[in-house]
Design a protein around this motif. Sequence first.
Motif, short mmCIF file in Angstrom:
data_model
loop_
_atom_site.label_atom_id
_atom_site.label_comp_id
_atom_site.label_asym_id
_atom_site.label_seq_id
_atom_site.Cartn_x
_atom_site.Cartn_y
_atom_site.Cartn_z
N GLU A 176 0.63 -1.53 0.32
CA GLU A 176 0.12 -0.44 -0.42
C GLU A 176 0.93 1.13 -0.19
N ALA A 177 1.68 0.98 0.71
CA ALA A 177 3.05 2.14 1.22
C ALA A 177 3.11 2.59 -0.35
N GLU A 178 3.79 1.53 -0.77
CA GLU A 178 4.65 1.59 -2.38
C GLU A 178 3.73 2.05 -2.38
N ASP A 179 2.63 1.67 -3.51
CA ASP A 179 0.92 2.56 -4.23
C ASP A 179 1.11 3.29 -4.09
N THR A 180 0.86 3.62 -2.79
CA THR A 180 0.33 5.55 -2.67
C THR A 180 0.90 6.32 -2.88
N HIS A 181 2.52 6.25 -2.84
CA HIS A 181 3.14 7.05 -2.69
C HIS A 181 3.93 7.54 -3.91
N ARG A 182 3.56 6.15 -4.95
CA ARG A 182 4.12 6.31 -6.01
C ARG A 182 2.42 7.23 -6.86
N ARG A 183 0.98 6.83 -6.56
CA ARG A 183 0.52 7.34 -7.04
C ARG A 183 0.72 8.83 -6.52
N TYR A 184 1.02 9.38 -5.03
CA TYR A 184 0.75 10.86 -5.05
C TYR A 184 2.08 11.20 -5.79
N LEU A 185 3.13 10.57 -6.25
CA LEU A 185 4.10 11.27 -7.15
C LEU A 185 3.51 11.79 -8.76
N VAL A 186 2.95 10.70 -9.02
CA VAL A 186 2.02 10.96 -10.25
C VAL A 186 1.33 11.37 -10.05
N THR A 187 0.35 11.96 -9.08
CA THR A 187 -1.04 12.30 -9.56
C THR A 187 -1.03 14.02 -8.36
N GLY A 188 0.08 14.05 -7.81
CA GLY A 188 -0.32 14.91 -6.50
C GLY A 188 -1.22 14.93 -5.77
N GLU A 189 -2.17 14.33 -5.44
CA GLU A 189 -3.05 13.71 -5.07
C GLU A 189 -3.33 14.18 -3.33
N ALA A 190 -3.67 14.48 -2.69
CA ALA A 190 -3.29 14.29 -1.23
C ALA A 190 -4.21 13.24 -0.77
N SER A 191 -4.87 13.11 -1.50
CA SER A 191 -5.25 11.37 -0.63
C SER A 191 -4.25 10.72 -0.61
N TYR A 192 -3.24 10.26 -1.40
CA TYR A 192 -2.29 9.12 -1.80
C TYR A 192 -1.76 9.46 -1.03
N LEU A 193 -1.31 10.74 -0.56
CA LEU A 193 0.08 11.14 0.93
C LEU A 193 -1.19 10.55 2.01
N GLU A 194 -1.65 11.43 1.73
CA GLU A 194 -2.74 10.97 3.56
C GLU A 194 -2.97 9.58 3.68
N ALA A 195 -3.22 8.53 2.44
CA ALA A 195 -2.68 7.33 3.16
C ALA A 195 -1.43 6.04 3.07
N TYR A 196 -0.84 6.95 2.20
CA TYR A 196 0.72 6.42 2.87
C TYR A 196 1.32 6.79 4.18
N LYS A 197 0.47 8.42 4.48
CA LYS A 197 1.62 8.76 5.84
C LYS A 197 0.64 7.38 7.31
N GLN A 198 -0.06 6.97 6.80
CA GLN A 198 -1.24 6.51 7.67
C GLN A 198 -0.38 5.01 7.50
N VAL A 199 0.35 4.66 6.14
CA VAL A 199 0.90 3.20 6.49
C VAL A 199 2.01 3.63 7.66
N VAL A 200 3.37 5.27 7.34
CA VAL A 200 3.92 4.96 7.60
C VAL A 200 4.14 5.00 9.29
N LYS A 201 2.46 6.04 10.07
CA LYS A 201 2.12 5.71 11.13
C LYS A 201 2.13 4.64 11.88
N GLN A 202 1.53 3.81 11.13
CA GLN A 202 1.12 2.21 11.55
C GLN A 202 2.58 1.26 11.78
N LYS A 203 3.46 2.28 10.94
CA LYS A 203 4.74 1.28 11.16
C LYS A 203 5.14 0.73 12.47
#
Lengths: 496, 151
Positions: A100-127
């Motif tokens: 999920e982390a890999e997927d969301t960060h890539r989508r964010y890099l491509v789209t700049g959509e904040a929701s992907y960043l949020e999802a990515y940060k969620q994973v980082v927080k869970q780690k």
Amino acid sequence: MESASNHHSQAPSLAAEEPASSSSVPAGSFSLYRVAVAWFYRLAIEQRVLAGFSLVFVGILIVSAVSYGHIKILLANRGLDGRSQELIQLLNNIDVAMNEAEDTHRRYLVTGEASYLEAYKQVVKQKPTFTAYLNDLIRESPEQQQRAGLLDRMMDRQLNAESKAIAQFQEGGFRAVKKMAFEGAGKHELGVIHKIIAEMDVHERQAVSWRVVESSAGTKTTVVLLGIGALLQLVLLAWVYYLIRHDLRERRRVAGELQRRGELLEAANKELEAFSYSVSHDLRAPLRHIDGYAALLRKAVEESLNDKAARYLQTISDSAKQMGQLIDDLLVFSRMGRQEMLHTPVNLDQLIKNILSDLRLDLQGREISWTIAVLPEVQGDPAMLRQVFMNLITNAVKFTSTRPMATIEIGVQHPSSTEIVLFVRDNGVGFDMQYAPKLFGVFQRLHRADEFEGTGIGLANVRRIVHRHGGRTWAESVPDKGATFYVLLPTRRRDS
Amino acid sequence: MTAVKPILLAEDNPRDAELALAAMEAEHISDKVVLCHDGAEVLDYLYCRGQFKSRLKGNPAVVFLDLKMPKVNGLEVLRTIKTDVNLRPIPVVMLTSSREERDLAESYALGANAYVVKPVEFHKFLSAVKELGSFWGVINEPPPENCRSTH
């Protein structure tokens, strides 16, 4: 009790036998077995039963211990299995999260959509939660801990790389991270992570299946052990039952035998009673006739009777009288043996006084110095005890008849709480101590009939009566100096 | 006082009987003695039957009873005498060799008037029989006859 001492005496011989026979093992163990069997057969029934029950008890203990151990292992395995399932689940979750982390960060890099960043940060927080949980689950397995350490580092590296890419994107826009956006910043790490997780998963599944094998093998062994144990205990219990039953039967047989003998004895006693009754009547009649007809004969031929013939007739009469006396004494003796006994307090002082007063006539013309101690009260049959002292005193009077001055002493010796010893001492002719054992026998006389008259039954009566009172009799003497007759009576009642 | 009452002696042993008679002879009372050889004869005499059918009526002065006798023993004779109203007054003396307590007890329980053990020594036996004969046969006043009704 005897077998217990045998047990002790057996121990050294057992130890001594062992080194001698240890050269050949089968012979040694065989002789050991033989010694054990020999030892066992010397045990009393109680000890055998105790040994049997002890073995059963030990068997139960062993079976219980084995079962307990097995159940403990089963329970531990079940706990471990639960943990393994959790671990497998967690690994799966970590795998998904890292994807999920890999997927969301890539989508964010491509789209700049904040929701992907949020999802990515969620994973980082869970780690950190994942790491802590994982470390907790594998704390008992060093192998998994090693892998988990690597996994942790890889996860950190992946997330770091991705975070760095996100930071670059935010500073320099898509162009700065274009390559990374298509390839993924932590692609390499993610691959390693997948590999580690797969390894851990396989390891855990193996552990689970190995525990299943172990549990089922343990269960099988335990069941077999329990079966053998139960069988052995059954055999032991059957053996103990056999021992007890055998013993009971034996006891019953002995009791029956005793009862049978008792009945025989009783029948014999009744017969004896009838016999002595018959003796007392039927033997007396001819004696009366002998004496009677001798007297009639003497009267009929009175004028022509010479001294010799008169003496013959006298001898016939005397013999008849003597036999009459013997019969009377024997009857008294036999009656003393079977008569019911009383148990009342007997005042010996009064008893002796009465005897001496009854002997008054017989004592006329004799010089006797009496020393009579104060006598205690005893428990017993008054008539029988009177017979005892009557016999002892008349004996003392009789055997001092050759003394110009007779001395007779009646006294007490060693009075104690359990018994008293009474004695009658005289200065008469006495007897040789070598004949002392014969003294109290029936018809035993130590003096010739022409020295002292008597039927030889008085002391037999004394002994019989004293025995029935639970006491003892004995005598001491120095020939020509005197004799002492002792009577020991227990002060407490004892059934004869 | 009419004719002298007889003394009934129950003795199965002829020698004992002879010795007893010899003793009574010395006291000159032997001619008063009627000898019975067993208990049945004693009862025949008392009830005037059998060989005693035609005897003179009247009870004896005393009955000397041996314990061991053929047919009917002494204790049975004693019981019969002491349970018959007409015979009960007759003095009964047990004359026996037995000194057994149970014989003594039973005899007295049945109502014997005396119990004498025959001594082995003849001179004692002699004096005992003499004394018994003279006491019960001569000295002792027998019960009056009016208590006996005629058959």
